[in-house]
Enzyme design. Structure first.
Site, PDB file in Angstrom:
ATOM      1  N   ARG A  33       1.442  -1.340  -0.012  1.00  0.00           N
ATOM      2  CA  ARG A  33       0.495   0.679  -0.132  1.00  0.00           C
ATOM      3  C   ARG A  33       0.306   1.035   0.038  1.00  0.00           C
ATOM      4  O   ARG A  33       0.458   2.044  -0.423  1.00  0.00           O
ATOM      5  CB  ARG A  33      -1.415  -0.314   1.221  1.00  0.00           C
ATOM      6  CG  ARG A  33      -1.836  -1.762   1.230  1.00  0.00           C
ATOM      7  CD  ARG A  33      -3.004  -1.384   0.375  1.00  0.00           C
ATOM      8  NE  ARG A  33      -4.114  -2.136   0.621  1.00  0.00           N
ATOM      9  CZ  ARG A  33      -4.291  -3.165   0.130  1.00  0.00           C
ATOM     10  NH1 ARG A  33      -3.052  -3.302  -1.262  1.00  0.00           N
ATOM     11  NH2 ARG A  33      -4.738  -4.566   0.484  1.00  0.00           N
ATOM     12  N   GLU A 176     -14.430 -15.145   8.888  1.00  0.00           N
ATOM     13  CA  GLU A 176     -14.022 -13.995   7.598  1.00  0.00           C
ATOM     14  C   GLU A 176     -13.681 -14.590   6.494  1.00  0.00           C
ATOM     15  O   GLU A 176     -12.407 -15.292   5.579  1.00  0.00           O
ATOM     16  CB  GLU A 176     -13.458 -13.060   7.501  1.00  0.00           C
ATOM     17  CG  GLU A 176     -12.806 -12.094   5.982  1.00  0.00           C
ATOM     18  CD  GLU A 176     -11.984 -10.962   6.031  1.00  0.00           C
ATOM     19  OE1 GLU A 176     -10.884 -11.153   6.949  1.00  0.00           O
ATOM     20  OE2 GLU A 176     -11.854 -10.581   5.090  1.00  0.00           O
ATOM     21  N   LYS A 218     -17.687 -11.689   8.017  1.00  0.00           N
ATOM     22  CA  LYS A 218     -17.162 -10.955   7.566  1.00  0.00           C
ATOM     23  C   LYS A 218     -17.433 -11.407   6.404  1.00  0.00           C
ATOM     24  O   LYS A 218     -16.339 -11.731   5.848  1.00  0.00           O
ATOM     25  CB  LYS A 218     -16.186 -10.345   7.958  1.00  0.00           C
ATOM     26  CG  LYS A 218     -15.088  -9.397   7.160  1.00  0.00           C
ATOM     27  CD  LYS A 218     -13.935  -8.963   7.662  1.00  0.00           C
ATOM     28  CE  LYS A 218     -13.444  -7.970   6.630  1.00  0.00           C
ATOM     29  NZ  LYS A 218     -12.631  -6.958   7.326  1.00  0.00           N
ATOM     30  N   SER A 260     -14.296  -5.046   1.601  1.00  0.00           N
ATOM     31  CA  SER A 260     -14.400  -4.678  -0.108  1.00  0.00           C
ATOM     32  C   SER A 260     -13.866  -5.342  -1.021  1.00  0.00           C
ATOM     33  O   SER A 260     -14.423  -5.019  -2.358  1.00  0.00           O
ATOM     34  CB  SER A 260     -14.605  -3.078   0.292  1.00  0.00           C
ATOM     35  OG  SER A 260     -13.085  -3.214   0.739  1.00  0.00           O
ATOM     36  N   GLY A 261     -12.960  -6.024  -0.629  1.00  0.00           N
ATOM     37  CA  GLY A 261     -12.215  -6.957  -1.298  1.00  0.00           C
ATOM     38  C   GLY A 261     -12.511  -6.726  -2.919  1.00  0.00           C
ATOM     39  O   GLY A 261     -12.306  -7.755  -3.787  1.00  0.00           O
ATOM     40  N   GLY A 262     -11.009  -5.379  -3.061  1.00  0.00           N
ATOM     41  CA  GLY A 262     -11.083  -5.067  -4.745  1.00  0.00           C
ATOM     42  C   GLY A 262     -11.620  -4.467  -5.343  1.00  0.00           C
ATOM     43  O   GLY A 262     -11.992  -3.597  -6.759  1.00  0.00           O
ATOM     44  N   ARG A 292      -9.264  -1.391   2.295  1.00  0.00           N
ATOM     45  CA  ARG A 292      -8.989  -0.195   1.056  1.00  0.00           C
ATOM     46  C   ARG A 292     -10.623   0.940   0.938  1.00  0.00           C
ATOM     47  O   ARG A 292     -10.261   1.611   0.178  1.00  0.00           O
ATOM     48  CB  ARG A 292      -8.847  -0.974   0.031  1.00  0.00           C
ATOM     49  CG  ARG A 292      -7.538  -1.812  -0.239  1.00  0.00           C
ATOM     50  CD  ARG A 292      -7.460  -2.785  -0.506  1.00  0.00           C
ATOM     51  NE  ARG A 292      -7.837  -4.634  -0.914  1.00  0.00           N
ATOM     52  CZ  ARG A 292      -8.233  -5.390  -1.610  1.00  0.00           C
ATOM     53  NH1 ARG A 292      -7.643  -5.867  -2.805  1.00  0.00           N
ATOM     54  NH2 ARG A 292      -9.044  -6.279  -1.289  1.00  0.00           N
TER      55      ARG A 292
END
Ligand code: 13P
Length: 346
Positions: A33, A176, A218, A260-262, A292
């Site tokens: 990041r 998750e 999640k 959010s996974g991309g 993200r």
């Protein structure tokens, strides 16, 4: 089982209009990041970045929990307060990623999650730092031959073992299972896979006698693959996601907090918002636990420079506020172009 302790944590984490910030990037992910804004990853730059987020004024209005990474437990804010303590002082519950990352099944792209060994001891250590909940992530790759039955079963089993150990130590488990967005698959394929995965996860939780009303799920949303042609729109994503959750998630589960996974920050907010405007009765609280989608605009605004901190904090607060509105179905696209103070909660 310390049920009272678990229930008290659930009460502090399931709050109308609020969600969870995932700030639990491993050193490797944090380095990636920071590289995206040309900042070298060191203990100090990672601390500065976390300091920026966790000291943002007013985030406690929209965020009730933060997932931390182990190194952050020992780090301090600019004013010398340990991060978990700082969060507690702000009325935000600190939590911790306890899995130790992914490993490949031999000869396969499929993965399982490491970290069950010695977990109980680590949890006791994390509790001493003030952490009250934990997170464990399993991933599922969609390709023509995957996920396999074997990977689905193994990951469900490990998620359930982890959740059980957490509850025995008075820590609320965030479970998750992430069906990855990478690939060209259709939303229907994602729906099918997600349904299988969630069924297996809840069957395993039941087998392990995990207390469902002291557990947070999640999940990933049901969505077209990132490289798919004709990707499904906002309405379809919201409908298919709620459909699969209603078919698989026990109603006594208190809260579902999506990753959010991309997805882009705007997509993640719009999808969550649409789930709340479908006119469907949702038996659980439905909110966010984004990394993200909450952080990216702030990271871009910061660029590693002190003079940008205030701008970055505004960008972060804006995403937190828009997602808060989304949990109540009160987000609209035009808010994206408004200054933060112009976004009014109706
Ligand atoms: P993203 O929201 O960036 O997918 O991250 C959530 C998370 O906690 C991954 O484990």
């Amino acid at each position: 089982m310390p049920t009272q302790e678990l229930k008290a944590t659930i009460k502090d984490m399931v709050v109308v209009g609020k969600g969870i910030l995932a700030a639990d990037e491993s050193v490797k992910t944090a380095t990636k990041r920071l590289a995206s804004i040309n900042v070298e990853s060191t203990d100090e730059t990672r601390r500065q970045y976390r300091n920026l987020m966790l000291t943002t004024p007013e985030i406690e209005k929209y965020i009730c929990g933060v997932i931390l990474f182990e190194e952050t437990l020992h780090q301090k804010s600019d004013s010398g307060v340990l991060f978990p303590k700082l969060l507690t002082q702000r009325g935000i519950v600190p939590g911790i990623k306890v899995d130790e990352g992914l490993a490949e099944f031999e000869g396969s792209i499929e993965q399982y999650t490491k970290g069950l060994e010695g977990l109980g001891e680590r949890l006791e250590k994390y509790k001493n730092y003030g952490c009250r909940f934990a997170k464990w992530r399993a991933v599922y790759h969609i390709t023509e031959n995957t996920p396999t039955e074997m990977a689905i079963k193994r990951n469900a089993h490990d998620l359930a073992k982890y959740a059980k150990i957490c509850q025995e130590h008075g820590m609320v488990p965030i479970v998750e299972p992430e069906v990855l967005i990478d690939g060209t698959h259709s939303i229907e394929t994602c729906h099918k896979v997600t349904e299988k995965v969630l069924r297996e996860v809840f069957a395993a939780l039941k087998r392990e006698n995990v207390v469902i009303d002291c557990t947070i799920l999640k999940p990933s949303m049901v969505i077209s693959g990132k490289e798919a042609s004709n990707r499904a729109g906002v309405d379809e994503v919201a409908r298919q996601t709620i459909k699969v959750l209603k078919a698989t998630v026990p109603y006594e589960l208190p809260s579902i907090n999506f990753l959010s996974g991309g997805q882009t920050p705007q997509e993640a907010t719009a999808h969550l918002n649409r789930m709340h405007t479908l006119n469907e009765k949702l038996p659980w609280y439905v909110s966010f636990s984004y990394a993200r989608a909450l952080q990216d605009p702030a990271l871009k605004a910061w660029q590693g420079k002190d003079e940008n901190i205030s701008k970055a904090q505004q960008a972060f607060l804006k995403r937190a506020k828009l997602n808060s509105l989304a949990t109540m179905g009160r987000y609209t696209e035009d808010m994206e172009n408004m200054d933060l103070d112009m976004v009014v909660v109706q």
